[in-house]
Design a protein around this motif. Structure first.
Motif, PDB file in Angstrom:
ATOM      1  N   VAL A 125       0.839  -1.210   0.000  1.00 55.73           N
ATOM      2  CA  VAL A 125       0.000   0.000   0.000  1.00 55.73           C
ATOM      3  C   VAL A 125       0.872   1.256   0.000  1.00 55.73           C
ATOM      4  CG1 VAL A 125      -1.827   1.267   1.205  1.00 55.73           C
ATOM      5  CG2 VAL A 125      -1.775  -1.231   1.296  1.00 55.73           C
ATOM      6  N   LEU A 126       0.612   2.124  -1.006  1.00 55.04           N
ATOM      7  CA  LEU A 126       1.218   3.461  -1.068  1.00 55.04           C
ATOM      8  C   LEU A 126       0.240   4.431  -0.435  1.00 55.04           C
ATOM      9  CD1 LEU A 126       3.319   5.545  -2.366  1.00 55.04           C
ATOM     10  CD2 LEU A 126       1.742   5.605  -4.324  1.00 55.04           C
ATOM     11  N   GLY A 127       0.744   5.355   0.373  1.00 59.12           N
ATOM     12  CA  GLY A 127      -0.148   6.334   0.998  1.00 59.12           C
ATOM     13  C   GLY A 127       0.375   7.746   0.785  1.00 59.12           C
ATOM     14  N   GLU A 128       0.072   8.618   1.724  1.00 53.69           N
ATOM     15  CA  GLU A 128       0.536  10.010   1.753  1.00 53.69           C
ATOM     16  C   GLU A 128       0.065  10.780   0.531  1.00 53.69           C
ATOM     17  OE1 GLU A 128       4.680   8.467   2.571  1.00 53.69           O
ATOM     18  OE2 GLU A 128       4.618  10.123   4.006  1.00 53.69           O
ATOM     19  N   THR A 129      -1.226  11.058   0.488  1.00 55.53           N
ATOM     20  CA  THR A 129      -1.850  11.752  -0.651  1.00 55.53           C
ATOM     21  C   THR A 129      -1.102  13.028  -1.010  1.00 55.53           C
ATOM     22  OG1 THR A 129      -3.941  10.875   0.135  1.00 55.53           O
ATOM     23  CG2 THR A 129      -4.048  12.690  -1.446  1.00 55.53           C
ATOM     24  N   THR A 130      -0.698  13.777   0.029  1.00 56.02           N
ATOM     25  CA  THR A 130       0.056  15.027  -0.210  1.00 56.02           C
ATOM     26  C   THR A 130       1.249  14.774  -1.119  1.00 56.02           C
ATOM     27  OG1 THR A 130      -0.272  15.193   2.177  1.00 56.02           O
ATOM     28  CG2 THR A 130       0.875  17.008   1.121  1.00 56.02           C
ATOM     29  N   GLU A 131       1.863  13.597  -0.908  1.00 51.39           N
ATOM     30  CA  GLU A 131       3.144  13.341  -1.567  1.00 51.39           C
ATOM     31  C   GLU A 131       2.991  12.523  -2.842  1.00 51.39           C
ATOM     32  OE1 GLU A 131       5.731  11.979   1.582  1.00 51.39           O
ATOM     33  OE2 GLU A 131       5.004  13.623   2.854  1.00 51.39           O
ATOM     34  N   ILE A 132       1.777  12.549  -3.439  1.00 52.05           N
ATOM     35  CA  ILE A 132       1.700  12.107  -4.837  1.00 52.05           C
ATOM     36  C   ILE A 132       1.075  13.218  -5.660  1.00 52.05           C
ATOM     37  CG2 ILE A 132       1.549   9.669  -4.197  1.00 52.05           C
ATOM     38  CD1 ILE A 132      -1.374   9.829  -5.324  1.00 52.05           C
ATOM     39  N   LEU A 133       0.818  14.360  -4.996  1.00 54.44           N
ATOM     40  CA  LEU A 133       0.252  15.510  -5.710  1.00 54.44           C
ATOM     41  C   LEU A 133       1.279  16.029  -6.720  1.00 54.44           C
ATOM     42  CD1 LEU A 133      -1.878  18.240  -4.147  1.00 54.44           C
ATOM     43  CD2 LEU A 133      -0.030  18.927  -5.643  1.00 54.44           C
ATOM     44  N   GLY A 134       0.998  15.848  -7.982  1.00 52.49           N
ATOM     45  CA  GLY A 134       1.954  16.205  -9.026  1.00 52.49           C
ATOM     46  C   GLY A 134       2.439  14.966  -9.755  1.00 52.49           C
ATOM     47  N   ALA A 135       2.112  13.789  -9.197  1.00 52.15           N
ATOM     48  CA  ALA A 135       2.515  12.529  -9.858  1.00 52.15           C
ATOM     49  C   ALA A 135       1.308  11.602 -10.013  1.00 52.15           C
ATOM     50  CB  ALA A 135       3.588  11.838  -9.007  1.00 52.15           C
ATOM     51  N   GLU A 136       0.131  12.103  -9.637  1.00 54.17           N
ATOM     52  CA  GLU A 136      -1.046  11.210  -9.644  1.00 54.17           C
ATOM     53  C   GLU A 136      -1.378  10.694 -11.048  1.00 54.17           C
ATOM     54  OE1 GLU A 136      -1.032  14.465  -9.055  1.00 54.17           O
ATOM     55  OE2 GLU A 136      -2.989  15.423  -9.323  1.00 54.17           O
ATOM     56  N   HIS A 137      -1.039  11.497 -12.073  1.00 52.40           N
ATOM     57  CA  HIS A 137      -1.354  11.032 -13.434  1.00 52.40           C
ATOM     58  C   HIS A 137      -0.522   9.793 -13.792  1.00 52.40           C
ATOM     59  CE1 HIS A 137       2.072  13.764 -13.552  1.00 52.40           C
ATOM     60  NE2 HIS A 137       2.409  13.300 -14.740  1.00 52.40           N
ATOM     61  N   LEU A 138       0.691   9.723 -13.237  1.00 49.41           N
ATOM     62  CA  LEU A 138       1.555   8.563 -13.517  1.00 49.41           C
ATOM     63  C   LEU A 138       0.987   7.312 -12.854  1.00 49.41           C
ATOM     64  CD1 LEU A 138       4.999  10.342 -12.880  1.00 49.41           C
ATOM     65  CD2 LEU A 138       3.912   9.838 -15.095  1.00 49.41           C
ATOM     66  N   LEU A 139       0.453   7.472 -11.640  1.00 42.55           N
ATOM     67  CA  LEU A 139      -0.102   6.324 -10.903  1.00 42.55           C
ATOM     68  C   LEU A 139      -1.430   5.905 -11.526  1.00 42.55           C
ATOM     69  CD1 LEU A 139       0.704   7.569  -7.283  1.00 42.55           C
ATOM     70  CD2 LEU A 139       2.086   6.109  -8.774  1.00 42.55           C
ATOM     71  N   ALA A 140      -2.247   6.910 -11.875  1.00 46.18           N
ATOM     72  CA  ALA A 140      -3.565   6.606 -12.457  1.00 46.18           C
ATOM     73  C   ALA A 140      -3.405   5.802 -13.744  1.00 46.18           C
ATOM     74  CB  ALA A 140      -4.328   7.900 -12.723  1.00 46.18           C
ATOM     75  N   ALA A 141      -2.327   6.088 -14.485  1.00 50.23           N
ATOM     76  CA  ALA A 141      -2.101   5.376 -15.756  1.00 50.23           C
ATOM     77  C   ALA A 141      -1.835   3.896 -15.510  1.00 50.23           C
ATOM     78  CB  ALA A 141      -0.912   6.005 -16.489  1.00 50.23           C
TER      79      ALA A 141
END
Lengths: 387, 270, 97
Positions: free
Chosen positions: A181-197
């Motif tokens: 499990v990856l967490g810390e929403t603050t710390e994927i802000l700016g990379a969420e498009h990479l994870l969503a893909a």
């Protein structure tokens, strides 16, 4: 069945990588008594917190956190200390639904005083500890591992050494059937498009993006510049300039596997696969939420160096750079700085971390466990407007 | 009625002589508890100091400064980690301008956990030696009253206290004693007289001796051993207990150490 | 391939316009590796970024091949890239003093 992993099988089929006796105060006034029982006992663990039963906007989040923490499969038994109010007893009921192991309830109102609680609680804790020591680990499937990914005190090398190394180990565990499990929403802000893909369905990808957008709306509403907090002072000194830069590095913890789902804070992690959970970037609120979700082992990457851990979840500290790992070694379990030094490849260190995760899962104590770092933080929204 | 006091210089004269090990961030609470345990000093668990924004940073900084400057405190050792939002050294510099008996340590720069514990114990002892606390008589008592629960005795009590020259601050803005205790700490009260809510247990505050008065609620009647006084205690009995506590008698919760510090926040952690 | 050990800076992605310094770098040091040819313009601590190309004001800062913010002033090749000349695109308003 893996021939290398052993764990404690719980009656509901979940697996514990530790066999703790947890002393859990359901009111802040009993935190001191809980600490005393644990300190005087032959190995029980305790947590302290500042909740005294208030019913406000954070009530549900707190009840979910405390009950999930009690029901974590790393607990052989939990001793609750309570004043017996309906809300506190509801926490015990919710913990039972999630999967509480053995438990005892010390009701101060029935026993007459806090000092009596300390004496009775100590005897109870020591007898439960004897029982726990008598129970044996057995061979366990890889799905017994529920890995939490965390980073704290990050620097510019986090995204280059320790986080990608954690990604290698996480990918391997997910392949074998563990949960990660990856967490810390603050710390994927700016990379969420990479994870969503990398989501297995468009709907899951959209939920990753929406979880970050919801967070951004709530912070934008506050109209506050986050720097100094995100990125923190140490992040900035370590070379991280913007939140997006920190996120691009933090997201590497999740390797390259596909995302199978998105969790709210402290939702129960049950099925194998890679997941994202909405948790704050605050290290101990995040780790407490992971523990409440049933995560039973955590890898925590750090660039500046932090000793924090959890009372019930073994937390493996991975350094991003050799300078820090050699300056303050007593809080680091593995140095991934060798990657930046050109001494080892990402695959080497990823493999070393996988082996260490297995060793710790099988009982090897981490530096944070040996140092009795049992930080516990109730995550609250306070008056933050969630849109 | 002569009252014992401890002369803590700029902090004022206190009724207890506590050395405070102040973790400026959650990540140094464990190190602080190890230092405090070796010295018998006071510390506390909390979850603040990092990942917080806006007014909360100033609010918590001022709160920690108020703790460090409280009259019951002999000296303060601040323990930070290094990368956090609230920088321990900045808090220490702010305090040093008022109280020389202050020092600070940063875990990331003092050899990690064990290194910080060792130098922390040494630094705290050094503060104790360099700033001994002379015993003096306390000229004026400042009493805080936590009115989380109504009590018929309070009006007469406050009048009687005024007659004997005791300054009184009442806090009833919260139903939660912990938050009232924090407000009273910031007001600098020496001792707290607490009337906890009917379904709240007795609790206290690490730096300030707290006298708990029970109500007639079922919970309080079941927990009589944790209370210092009962619903039927007279004004005279209450005042007598206050003076006994000022002169060194430990309150029930003080003996157990029951009561966590609750610092108010506005916005979520980030 | 030049082993990392010999490198002073690390280029993470060919579309990046910055490189990460693996060691503290002083004014005047020349970096000639991985297609880079630049002279360090100011002291840059380990872990911080150096401009590997000229970056115009408001242009994106690219790291890992992704945008991480924008320049708040023109940045010359070899200059230190950090909070004094870069701002995030999201949730970052004032300049950190």
């Amino acid at each position: 069945m893996s021939n290398q992993l052993t764990a404690f099988e719980r009656s509901d089929g979940r697996w514990g990588l530790r066999n703790h006796v947890l002393i859990l105060p359901l009111h802040s006034a009993f935190s001191a008594t809980a600490r005393k029982i644990a300190d005087d006992s032959s190995g029980a663990v305790a947590v302290s917190h500042d909740w005294s039963g208030e019913i406000d906007g954070d009530f549900d989040r707190i009840v979910k956190t405390i009950s999930g923490f009690a029901a974590n499969p790393n607990n052989f038994a939990t001793i609750f200390i309570t004043i017996g109010t309906p809300n506190e007893l509801a926490i015990i009921e919710l913990a039972k639904k999630i999967g509480l192991g053995k438990f005892e309830v010390l009701n101060v109102a029935e026993l007459g005083s806090m000092s009596k609680i300390a004496d009775i609680g100590l005897q109870m804790a020591n007898s439960l500890l004897k029982e726990a020591k008598a129970s044996q680990r057995i061979s366990a499937p890889w799905s017994a591992i529920k890995l939490g990914q965390e980073c704290g005190g990050s620097d510019a090398l986090s995204g280059i050494t320790a986080n990608p190394a954690l990604g290698v180990a996480s990918d391997r565990l997910v392949e074998l059937g563990s949960s990660s499990v990856l967490g810390e929403t603050t710390e994927i802000l700016g990379a969420e498009h990479l994870l969503a893909a990398r989501a297995i369905t468009p709907e899951i990808g959209a939920r990753i993006v929406e979880t970050v957008a919801r967070y951004e709306r709530s912070i934008n509403y506050e109209g506050i510049d986050m720097r100094g907090a995100q990125p923190s002072r140490g992040n900035i000194e370590g070379g991280l300039t913007t939140l997006e830069e920190k996120s691009l590095g933090a997201a590497k913890k999740a390797g390259s596997a596909q995302f199978s789902g998105v969790f709210e804070y402290a939702d129960q992690v049950v099925n194998p696969g890679l997941y994202f959970m909405d948790t704050p970037g605050h290290d101990t609120e995040q780790l407490t939420g992971f523990a409440a979700a049933g995560i039973n082992i955590v890898v925590f990457t750090t660039g500046r160096g932090t000793p924090t851990g959890s009372a019930i979840v073994p937390t493996i500290k991975v350094a991003t750079n050799t300078t820090m790992a050699s300056a303050i070694p007593d809080l680091i379990d593995l140095n991934a700085g060798t990657i930046a030094d050109g001494l080892k490849t990402l695959a080497d260190v990823g493999g070393e971390l996988f082996d260490l995760i297995l060793e710790v899962a099988n009982g090897k104590l981490t530096k944070a466990e040996k140092g009795l770092h049992h930080e516990f933080s109730l995550s609250r929204m306070y008056n933050t407007v969630i849109r | 009625m002569s009252m014992n006091g401890f002369d803590h210089g700029n902090r004022g004269i206190g009724v207890r002589n506590h050395q405070l090990i102040l973790p400026s961030v959650v990540c140094s609470t464990r190190v602080s508890s190890r230092i405090a345990k070796e010295l018998g000093a006071v510390t506390f668990a909390h979850q603040h100091g990092c990942g917080f924004i806006g007014n909360d940073v100033g609010r918590i900084t001022d709160y920690f400064a108020a703790l460090a400057n409280h009259p019951n405190v002999s000296s303060t050792l601040i323990v930070g980690l290094g990368c956090e939002t609230l920088q321990g050294n900045e808090l220490a510099d702010k305090l040093l301008s008022k109280n020389k008996s202050t020092n600070y340590l940063v875990t990331q720069e003092s050899g990690g956990v064990q290194g910080t514990v060792d130098s922390g114990v040494a630094s705290a002892k050094d503060l104790q030696n360099r700033f001994p606390t002379p015993k003096v008589s306390l000229p004026r008592l400042h009493l805080g009253i936590d009115l989380s629960n109504e009590s018929p005795v309070v009006t007469d009590l406050v009048a009687a206290l005024a007659d004997v020259g005791v300054d009184v601050t009442v806090s009833s803005s919260h139903k939660n004693s912990g938050l009232n205790f924090s407000d009273l700490m910031e007001a600098g009260v020496h001792v707290i007289l607490s009337f906890p809510d009917s379904n709240q247990p007795a609790s206290g505050f690490p730096l300030i001796p707290t006298i708990n008065v029970a109500s007639n609620s079922p919970l309080h009647l079941a927990l009589t051993d944790d209370f210092d006084l009962s619903a039927s205690s007279s004004v005279a009995e209450i005042i007598e207990k206050i003076y006994a506590v000022v002169n060194g008698e430990l309150t029930k919760v003080e003996a157990i150490g029951a009561g966590e510090i609750i610092a108010a926040r506005e916005v979520r952690s980030v | 391939m030049l082993s990392i050990l010999m490198r002073k800076v690390l280029v993470l992605n060919e579309s990046d316009n910055i490189a990460v310094c693996l060691v503290d770098l002083d004014i005047g040091e020349v970096i000639a590796q991985d297609g880079l040819n630049l002279t360090i313009q100011n002291r840059i601590p380990r872990g911080h970024k150096v401009a590997s190309k000229d970056i115009a004001k408001d242009a994106g800062i690219i790291k890992y091949g992704e945008r991480m913010g924008h320049a708040t002033s023109d940045i010359k090749i070899g200059e230190h890239v950090h909070t004094h000349n870069v701002l995030g695109d999201r949730l970052s308003t004032e300049q950190v003093k």
